[in-house]
Enzyme design. Structure first.
Site, short mmCIF file in Angstrom:
data_model
loop_
_atom_site.label_atom_id
_atom_site.label_comp_id
_atom_site.label_asym_id
_atom_site.label_seq_id
_atom_site.Cartn_x
_atom_site.Cartn_y
_atom_site.Cartn_z
N THR A 144 0.88 -1.23 -0.03
CA THR A 144 -0.08 -0.09 -0.16
C THR A 144 0.90 1.27 0.03
OG1 THR A 144 -1.41 -1.27 1.39
CG2 THR A 144 -2.12 0.97 1.19
N ASP A 185 8.25 -5.53 4.10
CA ASP A 185 8.72 -6.66 4.77
C ASP A 185 9.87 -7.18 3.76
OD1 ASP A 185 7.29 -5.61 6.92
OD2 ASP A 185 6.05 -7.58 7.09
#
Lengths: 459, 648
Positions: free
Chosen positions: A106, A183
């Site tokens: 996002t 991540d």
């Protein structure tokens, strides 16, 4: 349908809603022993099964125990609208064309104010609505490849991504930006560095640590930085563009094979390890810290190597690791193992036998260091010499995660042990460097006067 | 003007009372809730960016604050602020102590506790909170306490939230905040608009403040209690005045706001009377008013109020400019008084200061007012002619750097357009004892949304049991009544009932000590020692309790209590050791008698006076020789028995 009507409700709360013929998004008046409460029933995303979530007119939410509901009157319904209104992204023939490939992270988003859910903004129109400054930089097109959280990226996604990059380059794009969850951004950065070789244009990975539904988000700045880099930088490499400090100042351009996420939540989480970044981008200006980066070219030639062997593992060694950890990898048919060893590259004696067996069964074994900084040096101690005698190959200063990506990729190209070994040890995109500069290991220790002064003045 | 004047105006006022809670840690991180005044260890720089609303548009406040494009600097400390305060880590679990205290306060206000607490985010783009939103949660709904004349004081809702940063400075485009106060737990009590006049506005705030303090679980001192005041009059709109720091300011501030709204309505009526059409003033089009660069007209003049822009004389330097906005039909309205010394032009000035960051005052000049030094009527006439205006019109002049001046021109236009509606929905700040100034547009409910970083918290039976054990057994006004019935002075009762020393009083009472003496000691003696510079931080409840017990048991006299407490302040130690060190134990009757006899012998003239009925001086001398270690009525008894036959 019923899932949609009772989103997230279970147990007693669900029973009450069914009993009262109410569903999510209904505008209701609930009567409780304490009086009436008016609001909209919201979906339930977390917590127990015995409370109904109500959004009141003030915008606040409260939970009402199902046992407190004496009666419930439905007075209307207000379904959430998850669509972002689009505005046409302006096209300017004088500006370079940049594509943003979406993997699901996002980078820009808008918020559903009732549920708090973040709705990704991704089409050019949506991006323009969210970050209008982008139109001053480049003409942007977007392509959504996947919609996955970054932990779900894998060989299939990498292959599709590489193929799309190739297509865009051949189609004449000025630069590629890749929206990605943070991540595993460094895994994808490394893999793209191997899969896409000789790119004539910048390939810039970008994400955000604070999503753009927050006023303090880093998303707009990283997005602007990455699009600027894709459009104008003369560094034609796979790079990660993320905050350099926690302050809103500049983004570093990290080389895709030397970068790693080093903090679970700080904005400046990405660091170049064992080396320095390629440079930084700040308010449209580039500062390059080094000369040895690959330059932008005007040709459209690029090679892609999208094959990847999935049966590869990282074995993160810890004291008292039992032999069965290695044995199970052998038994499950793994073809390559990257060991993240202690210190200079060590594991304990009980692993000797299974490692010998793994080598004999043709599994490719490589050693990296869990210190992250520094080289594997397996001649220094007996342990290292023993391990090398079982066929374990030291990988210099390649980061463990990068070694994982490279081994998977290498085994997608070649299988012969010597060829694998040779390819692994041949630097393709800076994953192994011949020397470690003094400033490649900057571990300023808080508390030291000099470090405190630095933080006070420059963060 | 008396209160009935405001009641006739349709004055309505409700309060949002913010009270910091006495907890060990902050609401969403484990940092200690302490204020710092030493130099900060680090600073970081951030910008606040409006986020898209549900409809894909930007909230009015949000947009306004983005227009200001501030560089926000946060100051923080390595030992009392962590990565949460600088928005580099998600929130930790909510402090349960804070939750319990908020529920205690809610219960004390007879408010209905929610079953499950949901944290929401309330957007603030002014930088006061580094995340750009405040985490806040409703803990109870409605509520009612008795007030006066048979009326009740109604509560709308109570929430538990994190406090914001403290502003250090705000100059131009640079604003600096200190994060020490950030995330200190705070309860916000929102009342219904029950105050019908400015005096009542103060009363409701005070009453709720006293309920909160009577729990003994809240922070005290400067800034621990702050109120936002919502005021409207008939025909006006709700205007929120932020952070009124003192109760005494509430009547003057609310009265001032009522008068301001009254005058803004008069201006709107006048615009209507003049037949002006707001429909012609489309902000997007900017068509009926024209704004022009008038720098050339001022060229070569020395204008002292613009010397921060042009130190010598005004000149076209390509960087700064003076612009004038023609406002058709507004002649005379900019000088219309709004409240106290403020005029309508000050409404414009406030907007320009906040939104365009032109904060060097005066920042706007109007053709309705006398030209400032360096300008004159002839210049004003030329500017008006340049703008194509006539005697019905007015203009507003503003100067600064190009970007900010353009923002200012637009804002002037917007505010003039709003004059047709009377009172704009806005938040104002206190700038003087009875004056306020624009702070920001009042935001809508759009800026509230759920916080998804933490799950909701169920108010369990265990939590409720803790809450019940902490709610004061009587409301403070009943407690106060009871104190007075026990002989405590009204002043002492009023202060003690909301004091942190209340538990000491209650303990003393339960042990059978004298209520008036306990109250007097805790209120008057403490204050007296502090005023005289003794270190009262050394005093604890036990010191007082020990002395009250000794007095009750007849071991010491009344006089010994302040002396012993003073000794504890100065030397430390227990009350018992103070009594021993100072030899304050009560004298036995034979010792007192011996002392009386010796004094009478040594001072025959006083004895003679006593024998003649003038008792005071000998009594005083005997008391002095006993160093107050005996009650005076005992001494009188002794002396009377020594002088038999005198008139008793």
């Amino acid at each position: 349908m019923s899932d949609d009507m009772y989103q997230g409700y279970r147990g007693p709360a669900l029973s009450v809603m069914k009993r009262e013929n109410a569903s999510v998004w209904d505008q209701v008046v609930i009567t409780t022993p304490q009086g009436k409460v008016e609001g909209i029933i919201l979906p339930r995303s977390a917590g127990d099964d015995s409370h109904i979530v109500l959004k009141m007119i003030t915008g606040y939410n409260i939970g009402i125990a199902s046992t407190s509901v004496q009666s419930l009157e439905v007075v209307g319904s207000k379904k959430a609208n998850y669509k972002i209104p689009e505005k046409d992204f302006p096209f300017d023939p004088a500006k370079p064309n940049v594509i943003i490939l979406g993997t699901g992270g996002t980078i820009a988003s808008r918020l559903d104010y009732r549920t708090g859910a973040v709705i990704p903004a991704f089409t050019p129109g949506e991006l323009f609505g969210a970050v209008p400054e982008l139109a001053d930089i480049a003409n942007i097109t977007t392509k959504k490849l996947f919609g996955v959280f970054s932990e779900n990226m894998g060989p299939h996604q990498w292959k599709v991504l590489a193929e799309n990059i190739e297509k865009e380059i051949e189609g004449g794009i000025r630069g590629v930006a890749i929206g990605h969850g943070t991540d595993t951004m460094h895994y994808t950065g490394a893999t793209m560095s191997f899969m896409v070789q000789g790119s004539p244009v910048p390939i810039v990975m970008v994400g955000s640590q604070r999503s753009s539904d927050r006023p303090s988000s880093d998303a707009a700045r990283t997005l602007i930085g990455s699009v600027t880099t894709a459009a104008y930088s003369d560094a034609a490499e796979v790079m990660v563009c993320m905050f350099g400090t926690t302050s809103d100042r500049f983004c570093y351009l990290h080389r895709g094979t030397r970068v790693r996420k080093m903090h679970s939540s700080y904005r400046n989480t990405f660091k170049t390890l064992g080396d320095i970044p390629i440079g930084k981008v700040e308010d449209g200006r580039f500062t390059y810290f080094r000369e040895d980066y690959k330059r932008r070219r005007e040709d459209r030639e690029v090679k892609i190597y999208p094959h990847f062997e999935e049966k590869v593992a990282i074995l993160y060694y810890y004291p008292n690791m039992h032999p069965d950890m290695v044995e199970s990898l052998i038994d499950k048919g793994y073809k390559g193992i990257v060991i993240a060893g202690t210190g200079l590259g060590h594991v304990n004696k009980p692993l000797y036998e299974p490692l010998k067996r793994a080598h004999e069964e043709g599994i490719h074994l490589f050693m990296t260091v869990q210190t992250l900084y520094g080289y594997v040096q397996m001649y220094v101690y007996d342990t290292g010499r023993d391990l090398m005698s079982f066929g374990i190959v030291p990988l210099e200063n390649m980061l463990p995660e990068v070694a994982y990506c490279k081994l998977g990729w290498t085994l997608g190209q070649v299988q012969d042990p010597e060829a694998v070994r040779k390819l692994m040890l041949t630097p393709i995109a800076g994953e192994i460097t011949p020397r470690e500069p003094y400033d490649g290991f900057v571990q300023g220790q808080g508390g030291m006067e000099t470090v405190e002064r630095f933080l006070a003045e420059y963060n | 003007m008396d209160d009935s004047y405001f009641e006739d105006m349709g004055f309505m006022c409700g309060m949002e009372i913010h009270q910091q809670l006495k907890t060990q840690r902050k609401l969403f991180c484990r940092c200690p809730p302490v204020y710092r005044n030493d130099p900060p260890h680090y600073t970081i720089l951030r910008h606040m960016r409006p986020t898209l609303s549900e409809m894909g548009t930007y909230d009015g406040t949000a947009l306004m604050e983005f227009k200001t494009r501030k560089n926000v600097t946060y100051q923080f400390y390595r030992d009392t602020c962590c990565s949460y305060e600088i928005d580099d880590t998600p929130p930790f679990e909510m402090d349960e102590e804070a939750l319990v205290i908020s529920l205690v306060i809610a219960s004390a206000l007879n408010s209905h506790l929610v079953d499950e607490v949901h944290v929401s985010r309330k957007q603030y783009l002014d930088g006061t909170i580094p995340t750009g939103f405040q985490r806040t949660a409703i803990v109870s709904l409605r509520g009612r306490i008795p007030w006066k004349d048979g009326r009740d004081l109604d509560i709308r809702q109570i929430s538990l939230e994190e406090d914001a940063c403290r502003e250090v400075s705000d100059i131009g485009h640079e604003v600096t905040f200190r994060t020490d106060r950030l995330s200190i737990p705070l309860v916000e009590v929102v009342t219904e608009p029950v105050a019908k006049n400015p005096t009542e506005a103060r009363e409701i705030s005070e009453r709720i403040g006293r309920v909160m303090r009577s729990t003994g679980l809240v922070r005290r001192g400067a800034g621990a209690t702050r109120q936002d005041v919502n005021v409207s009059i008939k025909g006006g709109k709700r205007v929120e005045i932020k952070g009124v720091p003192k109760l005494d300011l509430i009547p003057t501030i609310t009265a001032g706001e009522a008068i301001r709204q009254h005058n803004l309505l008069l201006i709107a009526q006048e615009l209507e009377r003049r037949g002006l059409d707001p429909g012609n003033m489309d902000v997007e089009e900017f068509n009926t008013m024209s704004a022009s660069d008038v720098t050339a007209h001022l060229e070569g003049r020395h204008v002292p109020s613009m010397s921060h822009i042009w130190p010598e004389t005004v000149r076209s330097d390509g960087e700064h400019r003076a612009m004038a906005v023609l406002v058709p039909g507004f002649n005379g309205l900019f000088s219309h008084i709004t409240h106290h010394s403020q005029r309508f032009i000050d409404e414009i000035s406030g907007r320009v200061r906040v939104i365009a960051c032109l904060d060097h005052l005066p920042n706007v000049f109007s053709s309705d007012m006398r030209p400032p030094e360096g300008m004159d009527d002839e210049l004003y006439a030329r500017i008006m002619a340049h703008l194509g205006g006539d005697e019905d019109d007015a203009f507003v002049l503003v100067a600064g750097n190009e970007a900010d001046t353009l923002t200012a021109v637009r804002e002037i236009y917007i505010r003039c357009r709003e004059a047709f509606d009377g009172v704009p929905h806005e938040t104002r700040q206190v700038i003087g004892p009875d004056e306020t100034s624009f702070e920001r547009i009042l935001p809508g409910p759009d800026r509230m949304y759920p916080d998804t970083d933490r799950p909701p918290i169920v108010v369990t039976p265990e939590i409720l049991a803790r809450v019940r054990s902490l709610v004061p057994s009587l409301p403070y006004w009943e407690e106060e009544e009871e104190m007075r019935s026990l002989g405590v002075s009204p002043d002492n009762a009023r202060m003690l009932v909301v004091s942190e020393l209340m538990p000491v009083y209650k303990k003393a009472l339960s042990e059978g000590c004298s209520a008036p003496l306990a109250a007097r000691t805790l209120m008057e003696t403490f204050k007296d020692l502090m005023r005289k510079g003794h270190d009262t931080s050394r005093l604890g409840g036990e010191h007082v309790l020990d002395l009250l017990r000794m007095h009750k048991d007849g071991a010491i006299t009344l006089n010994a209590i302040p002396e012993a407490l003073r000794h504890v302040c100065d030397k430390g130690g227990s009350s018992g050791s103070a009594v021993r060190d100072l030899v304050l134990e009560k004298l036995e009757r034979p010792q007192a008698r011996r002392s009386a006899e010796e004094t009478a012998k040594a001072r025959p003239e006083l004895a003679a006076l006593y024998a003649n009925g003038d008792k005071g001086r000998l009594l005083g001398a005997v008391m002095a020789s006993c160093r107050g270690r005996i009650d005076s009525d005992v001494v009188i008894g002794i002396l009377d028995s020594m002088f038999p036959g005198i008139d008793k």
